[in-house]
Design a protein around this motif. Structure first.
Motif, PDB file in Angstrom:
ATOM      1  N   ALA A 115      15.614  59.216  23.835  1.00 18.38           N
ATOM      2  CA  ALA A 115      15.693  60.635  24.161  1.00 18.38           C
ATOM      3  C   ALA A 115      14.326  61.175  24.555  1.00 18.38           C
ATOM      4  O   ALA A 115      14.191  61.929  25.538  1.00 18.38           O
ATOM      5  CB  ALA A 115      16.251  61.423  22.972  1.00 18.38           C
ATOM      6  N   GLY A 166      10.822  63.013  32.688  1.00 17.84           N
ATOM      7  CA  GLY A 166      11.130  64.089  33.617  1.00 17.84           C
ATOM      8  C   GLY A 166      10.010  65.119  33.685  1.00 17.84           C
ATOM      9  O   GLY A 166       9.729  65.678  34.745  1.00 17.84           O
ATOM     10  N   ILE A 167       9.351  65.357  32.545  1.00 14.39           N
ATOM     11  CA  ILE A 167       8.251  66.326  32.512  1.00 14.39           C
ATOM     12  C   ILE A 167       7.065  65.841  33.334  1.00 14.39           C
ATOM     13  O   ILE A 167       6.411  66.620  34.038  1.00 14.39           O
ATOM     14  CB  ILE A 167       7.837  66.601  31.051  1.00 14.39           C
ATOM     15  CG1 ILE A 167       8.993  67.271  30.288  1.00 14.39           C
ATOM     16  CG2 ILE A 167       6.575  67.456  30.989  1.00 14.39           C
ATOM     17  CD1 ILE A 167       8.700  67.470  28.810  1.00 14.39           C
ATOM     18  N   VAL A 226      13.414  59.743  28.125  1.00 13.93           N
ATOM     19  CA  VAL A 226      14.204  60.292  29.236  1.00 13.93           C
ATOM     20  C   VAL A 226      13.750  61.719  29.548  1.00 13.93           C
ATOM     21  O   VAL A 226      13.547  62.086  30.714  1.00 13.93           O
ATOM     22  CB  VAL A 226      15.707  60.256  28.890  1.00 13.93           C
ATOM     23  CG1 VAL A 226      16.507  61.064  29.907  1.00 13.93           C
ATOM     24  CG2 VAL A 226      16.201  58.814  28.860  1.00 13.93           C
ATOM     25  N   ILE A 227      13.563  62.530  28.509  1.00 14.49           N
ATOM     26  CA  ILE A 227      13.138  63.916  28.741  1.00 14.49           C
ATOM     27  C   ILE A 227      11.663  63.959  29.126  1.00 14.49           C
ATOM     28  O   ILE A 227      11.263  64.686  30.046  1.00 14.49           O
ATOM     29  CB  ILE A 227      13.389  64.768  27.485  1.00 14.49           C
ATOM     30  CG1 ILE A 227      14.871  64.720  27.098  1.00 14.49           C
ATOM     31  CG2 ILE A 227      12.967  66.215  27.725  1.00 14.49           C
ATOM     32  CD1 ILE A 227      15.182  65.406  25.783  1.00 14.49           C
ATOM     33  N   GLY A 228      10.827  63.185  28.442  1.00 16.81           N
ATOM     34  CA  GLY A 228       9.396  63.192  28.723  1.00 16.81           C
ATOM     35  C   GLY A 228       9.061  62.671  30.107  1.00 16.81           C
ATOM     36  O   GLY A 228       8.159  63.194  30.779  1.00 16.81           O
ATOM     37  N   LEU A 249       7.541  64.968  23.428  1.00 17.37           N
ATOM     38  CA  LEU A 249       7.635  65.981  24.480  1.00 17.37           C
ATOM     39  C   LEU A 249       6.387  66.859  24.524  1.00 17.37           C
ATOM     40  O   LEU A 249       5.935  67.255  25.608  1.00 17.37           O
ATOM     41  CB  LEU A 249       8.879  66.843  24.262  1.00 17.37           C
ATOM     42  CG  LEU A 249      10.223  66.106  24.317  1.00 17.37           C
ATOM     43  CD1 LEU A 249      11.370  67.103  24.250  1.00 17.37           C
ATOM     44  CD2 LEU A 249      10.323  65.254  25.558  1.00 17.37           C
ATOM     45  N   VAL A 254      11.070  62.951  18.906  1.00 15.91           N
ATOM     46  CA  VAL A 254      11.355  63.662  20.150  1.00 15.91           C
ATOM     47  C   VAL A 254      10.336  64.778  20.397  1.00 15.91           C
ATOM     48  O   VAL A 254       9.750  64.865  21.478  1.00 15.91           O
ATOM     49  CB  VAL A 254      12.782  64.228  20.133  1.00 15.91           C
ATOM     50  CG1 VAL A 254      13.062  65.010  21.410  1.00 15.91           C
ATOM     51  CG2 VAL A 254      13.797  63.101  19.967  1.00 15.91           C
ATOM     52  N   SER A 289       5.590  59.494  25.572  1.00 16.84           N
ATOM     53  CA  SER A 289       6.850  59.764  24.870  1.00 16.84           C
ATOM     54  C   SER A 289       6.917  59.078  23.514  1.00 16.84           C
ATOM     55  O   SER A 289       7.654  59.521  22.633  1.00 16.84           O
ATOM     56  CB  SER A 289       8.033  59.328  25.739  1.00 16.84           C
ATOM     57  OG  SER A 289       7.986  57.927  25.986  1.00 16.84           O
TER      58      SER A 289
END
Length: 275
Positions: free
Chosen positions: A145, A152-153, A148-150, A55, A51, A82
């Motif tokens: 995870a 968004g970045i 999904v977060i990356g 990120l 993760v 990611s």
């Protein structure tokens, strides 16, 4: 007149019959795995590597786009950014796989294990199955995870992607399966070499050193050998494009072949030699 009496013979209480079953061996290996502090630490590191590095890679790309600086990753995607931490997580999960088997040889606990399971091979299959499932769950959770977060970045950059893009879910599942097989590969190496240091050394060499050494060979040799190395075949399982690598199915089959080969060697040594 006297009567003869026979002395009473004490009777033993009937002992319950205990049988070694596959389910009981699995439960035993599950308990042993989670009783070790190294399991929690190494799995935690593997998840953090997946993760955090994913990120960091996505944030670095986004800041480069925002500042207008020249980009090193002209063809980067949210998926490739990611999954950057996969290269680090594979070492953590592979090392723990080696410890699962070779650690028992270093402490001498393997003698107790094989005394309880005289047929021996169920121990290897159970260790591989238990740790393989754990590595798969950690890998799949980590890559999803990170994506999904990356994603968004980097949503406002040329690298933007979502789960609905073609091949993304397949690649993420392929990355999780790759980490699963890396864990099983580590278990096999530990059982085959019976040495923590030796197993980790071979694992690192196979995943990192040998691919670099192959690059020193003539180009024609590289094209024939490189795609079939464990690390390159495994990475083709989660690559979106395959211009210079194997297809995901071919990569999976090659990596499975390496895993089965090492498991077969470990099974042969476990069955034929003393602990």
């Amino acid at each position: 007149m006297s009567t003869l009496t026979t002395p009473a013979v004490p009777t033993r209480a009937a002992r319950p019959a205990y049988r070694v079953t596959g389910l009981r061996v699995l439960r035993s290996e599950w308990t042993k795995l989670w009783s070790l502090r190294s399991t929690w630490i190494t799995l935690g590191l593997g998840l953090v590597f997946l993760v955090a590095f994913g990120l960091i890679s996505a944030a670095r790309y986004q800041s480069s786009v925002g500042s207008g600086q020249p980009l090193d990753e002209d063809f980067a995607t949210a998926l490739s950014l990611s999954l950057f931490g996969t290269n680090f997580a594979q070492l953590a999960l592979g090392v723990l796989g080696v410890l699962v088997t070779a650690g028992e040889y270093s402490t001498g606990m393997i003698r107790s294990t094989l005394t309880g399971v005289p047929r021996r091979l169920p121990v290897l299959w159970s260790k591989s199955a238990v740790y393989g499932v754990v590595a798969l769950l950690v890998g799949v959770a980590g890559v999803f995870a990170a994506f999904v977060i990356g994603s968004g970045i980097v949503s406002a950059t040329p690298a933007a992607m979502t789960l609905s893009h073609a091949g993304v879910v397949r690649s993420l599942l392929g990355a999780g399966l790759y980490l699963n097989l890396i864990g099983v590969l580590g278990v096999a190496l530990g059982a085959l070499l019976r040495s923590v240091a030796g197993g980790i050394s071979v694992l690192v060499a196979a995943l990192m050193l040998i691919p670099g050494l192959i690059s020193l060979l003539p180009t024609s040799w590289q094209d024939d050998i490189s795609p079939y190395l464990p690390s390159n075949a495994g990475q083709s399982m989660f690559a979106l494009t395959h211009a210079t690598s194997l297809s995901p199915t071919a990569g999976l089959l090659v990596f499975l072949g390496w895993t089965v080969l090492l498991l077969g060697g470990a099974a042969y040594r476990l069955a034929r030699s003393d602990a």
